[in-house]
Design a protein around this motif. Structure first.
Motif, PDB file in Angstrom:
ATOM      1  N   ASP A  72      17.908   3.611  40.920  1.00 50.89           N
ATOM      2  CA  ASP A  72      19.338   3.358  40.885  1.00 50.89           C
ATOM      3  C   ASP A  72      19.930   3.735  39.533  1.00 50.89           C
ATOM      4  N   GLU A  73      19.303   3.266  38.446  1.00 49.74           N
ATOM      5  CA  GLU A  73      19.808   3.579  37.107  1.00 49.74           C
ATOM      6  C   GLU A  73      18.720   3.409  36.063  1.00 49.74           C
ATOM      7  N   ILE A  74      18.947   4.045  34.921  1.00 55.42           N
ATOM      8  CA  ILE A  74      18.078   3.889  33.760  1.00 55.42           C
ATOM      9  C   ILE A  74      18.969   3.559  32.569  1.00 55.42           C
ATOM     10  N   ASN A  75      18.590   2.524  31.834  1.00 59.05           N
ATOM     11  CA  ASN A  75      19.229   2.193  30.558  1.00 59.05           C
ATOM     12  C   ASN A  75      18.202   2.486  29.482  1.00 59.05           C
ATOM     13  N   PHE A  76      18.590   3.237  28.446  1.00 59.22           N
ATOM     14  CA  PHE A  76      17.581   3.604  27.457  1.00 59.22           C
ATOM     15  C   PHE A  76      18.176   3.736  26.067  1.00 59.22           C
ATOM     16  N   ASN A  77      17.292   3.650  25.096  1.00 57.42           N
ATOM     17  CA  ASN A  77      17.584   3.958  23.697  1.00 57.42           C
ATOM     18  C   ASN A  77      16.896   5.280  23.398  1.00 57.42           C
ATOM     19  N   LEU A  78      17.560   6.126  22.610  1.00 54.38           N
ATOM     20  CA  LEU A  78      17.001   7.420  22.244  1.00 54.38           C
ATOM     21  C   LEU A  78      16.528   7.372  20.799  1.00 54.38           C
ATOM     22  N   PHE A  79      15.282   7.794  20.594  1.00 55.76           N
ATOM     23  CA  PHE A  79      14.700   7.893  19.258  1.00 55.76           C
ATOM     24  C   PHE A  79      14.341   9.349  19.019  1.00 55.76           C
ATOM     25  N   ILE A  80      14.624   9.838  17.824  1.00 59.23           N
ATOM     26  CA  ILE A  80      14.179  11.166  17.420  1.00 59.23           C
ATOM     27  C   ILE A  80      13.384  10.978  16.137  1.00 59.23           C
ATOM     28  N   ASN A  81      12.129  11.419  16.162  1.00 55.40           N
ATOM     29  CA  ASN A  81      11.205  11.225  15.040  1.00 55.40           C
ATOM     30  C   ASN A  81      11.203   9.768  14.571  1.00 55.40           C
ATOM     31  N   GLU A  82      11.143   8.873  15.542  1.00 57.37           N
ATOM     32  CA  GLU A  82      11.054   7.429  15.334  1.00 57.37           C
ATOM     33  C   GLU A  82      12.302   6.792  14.732  1.00 57.37           C
ATOM     34  N   SER A  83      13.400   7.540  14.633  1.00 55.84           N
ATOM     35  CA  SER A  83      14.674   6.977  14.185  1.00 55.84           C
ATOM     36  C   SER A  83      15.554   6.744  15.408  1.00 55.84           C
ATOM     37  N   ARG A  84      16.057   5.513  15.543  1.00 55.42           N
ATOM     38  CA  ARG A  84      16.917   5.207  16.688  1.00 55.42           C
ATOM     39  C   ARG A  84      18.246   5.924  16.488  1.00 55.42           C
ATOM     40  N   ILE A  85      18.579   6.751  17.460  1.00 54.52           N
ATOM     41  CA  ILE A  85      19.789   7.552  17.384  1.00 54.52           C
ATOM     42  C   ILE A  85      20.885   6.971  18.266  1.00 54.52           C
ATOM     43  N   LEU A  86      20.535   6.612  19.479  1.00 56.50           N
ATOM     44  CA  LEU A  86      21.507   6.050  20.414  1.00 56.50           C
ATOM     45  C   LEU A  86      20.958   4.779  21.031  1.00 56.50           C
ATOM     46  N   GLU A  87      21.854   3.823  21.254  1.00 57.01           N
ATOM     47  CA  GLU A  87      21.470   2.566  21.892  1.00 57.01           C
ATOM     48  C   GLU A  87      22.173   2.417  23.228  1.00 57.01           C
ATOM     49  N   SER A  88      21.475   1.826  24.151  1.00 59.73           N
ATOM     50  CA  SER A  88      22.033   1.406  25.441  1.00 59.73           C
ATOM     51  C   SER A  88      22.782   2.511  26.178  1.00 59.73           C
ATOM     52  N   VAL A  89      22.137   3.644  26.347  1.00 58.09           N
ATOM     53  CA  VAL A  89      22.698   4.706  27.171  1.00 58.09           C
ATOM     54  C   VAL A  89      22.386   4.354  28.618  1.00 58.09           C
ATOM     55  N   ARG A  90      23.388   4.396  29.477  1.00 54.85           N
ATOM     56  CA  ARG A  90      23.212   4.041  30.885  1.00 54.85           C
ATOM     57  C   ARG A  90      23.396   5.292  31.730  1.00 54.85           C
ATOM     58  N   SER A  91      22.433   5.539  32.604  1.00 56.08           N
ATOM     59  CA  SER A  91      22.487   6.724  33.453  1.00 56.08           C
ATOM     60  C   SER A  91      22.330   6.315  34.916  1.00 56.08           C
ATOM     61  N   GLN A  92      23.362   6.536  35.710  1.00 56.46           N
ATOM     62  CA  GLN A  92      23.286   6.302  37.148  1.00 56.46           C
ATOM     63  C   GLN A  92      22.456   7.418  37.762  1.00 56.46           C
ATOM     64  N   LEU A 123      12.197   7.955  24.658  1.00 58.94           N
ATOM     65  CA  LEU A 123      13.131   7.120  25.405  1.00 58.94           C
ATOM     66  C   LEU A 123      12.461   5.780  25.661  1.00 58.94           C
ATOM     67  N   ARG A 124      13.161   4.697  25.351  1.00 60.17           N
ATOM     68  CA  ARG A 124      12.670   3.349  25.651  1.00 60.17           C
ATOM     69  C   ARG A 124      13.790   2.571  26.322  1.00 60.17           C
ATOM     70  N   GLY A 125      13.461   1.914  27.401  1.00 61.40           N
ATOM     71  CA  GLY A 125      14.486   1.136  28.090  1.00 61.40           C
ATOM     72  C   GLY A 125      13.965   0.544  29.376  1.00 61.40           C
ATOM     73  N   ASP A 126      14.841   0.499  30.383  1.00 62.36           N
ATOM     74  CA  ASP A 126      14.508  -0.088  31.674  1.00 62.36           C
ATOM     75  C   ASP A 126      15.001   0.798  32.808  1.00 62.36           C
ATOM     76  N   ALA A 127      14.190   0.871  33.864  1.00 60.67           N
ATOM     77  CA  ALA A 127      14.572   1.573  35.088  1.00 60.67           C
ATOM     78  C   ALA A 127      14.767   0.525  36.177  1.00 60.67           C
ATOM     79  N   PHE A 128      15.806   0.696  36.978  1.00 62.16           N
ATOM     80  CA  PHE A 128      16.124  -0.236  38.058  1.00 62.16           C
ATOM     81  C   PHE A 128      15.946   0.477  39.389  1.00 62.16           C
ATOM     82  N   TYR A 129      15.076  -0.078  40.221  1.00 62.63           N
ATOM     83  CA  TYR A 129      14.752   0.514  41.513  1.00 62.63           C
ATOM     84  C   TYR A 129      15.179  -0.411  42.646  1.00 62.63           C
TER      85      TYR A 129
END
Length: 168
Positions: free
Chosen positions: A81-101, A145-151
Motif C-alpha cells: 500500500d505504501e512505504i515511509n522511509f528516510n533517505l541516507f547518502i553515505n550514512e548522512s540522513r538527507i530526507l526524513e519521513s518520505v511517504r510513497s503510495q 532507505l530505512r522505514g516501514d512498508a505497509f501491506y
C-alpha cells in the motif's frame, strides 16, 4: 414473570454474542498463525539521481529515482500500500519521513518491482556538499532507505520494517 423472561432472553442473547465474538477472534488469530506472514526481502536494483540546476540556486534540486525489488517468501500474495522511509547518502540522513503510495501486488513466493521517487531540495543539497565532492572524485555514493512498508494482507494491514542499501 414477564420481567424474568425478558431478562433471560437478554442474557441468552448476550451469551450467544460473546461466544460468536470469541469464535471469530480465535478464527482470525488461527488464520494469521496458519499463514505465518513474514517480512519480504528488499534490494535496490537501480538508483538514478538527476540534477536540476536553476536560477536562483535556491530553486535547484536533485531528484533520485529508486527501483526496488521485493521478494515475497509468503504463501499468500501481498498488496504493498505504501512505504515511509528516510533517505541516507553515505550514512548522512538527507530526507526524513518520505511517504510513497504504491498499490503494487507482490505475488505469493514471487517478486515485484517498486519505483520510488524523492526530491532533495536546496536546503538539503548544502549538507550534501562533501558527499558530492566524493562522487566527483570517483567514489560511489552509498544510498540507504530505512522505514516501514505497509501491506494489505488476508489478515489485515501489516507493517514491516524496511532497511535496504546499495553496496559500495
Amino acid at each position: 414473570m414477564k420481567r424474568s423472561l425478558a431478562y433471560g432472553t437478554l442474557l441468552t442473547g448476550l451469551s450467544l454474542l460473546a461466544g460468536l465474538m470469541l469464535v471469530l477472534s480465535s478464527g482470525c488469530a488461527a488464520v494469521q498463525s496458519a499463514l505465518n506472514i513474514e517480512n519480504p526481502r528488499y534490494s535496490i536494483r537501480d538508483v538514478r539521481p538527476r540534477v536540476a540546476v536553476a536560477i536562483p540556486l535556491s530553486a535547484s534540486s536533485i531528484d533520485v529515482d529508486f527501483a526496488l525489488e521485493v521478494d515475497n517468501p509468503n504463501r499468500v500474495g501481498l498488496d504493498l500500500d505504501e512505504i515511509n522511509f528516510n533517505l541516507f547518502i553515505n550514512e548522512s540522513r538527507i530526507l526524513e519521513s518520505v511517504r510513497s503510495q504504491q498499490g503494487v501486488r507482490i505475488p505469493a513466493n514471487g517478486r515485484g518491482d517498486i519505483q520510488l521517487r524523492t526530491r532533495i531540495g536546496y536546503d538539503n543539497l548544502r549538507s550534501l556538499w562533501s558527499e558530492m565532492v566524493h562522487v566527483i572524485q570517483g567514489n560511489r555514493a552509498r544510498y540507504e532507505l530505512r522505514g516501514d512498508a505497509f501491506y494489505d494482507t488476508p489478515v489485515g494491514r501489516l507493517r514491516f520494517p524496511v532497511a535496504v542499501s546499495t553496496t559500495r
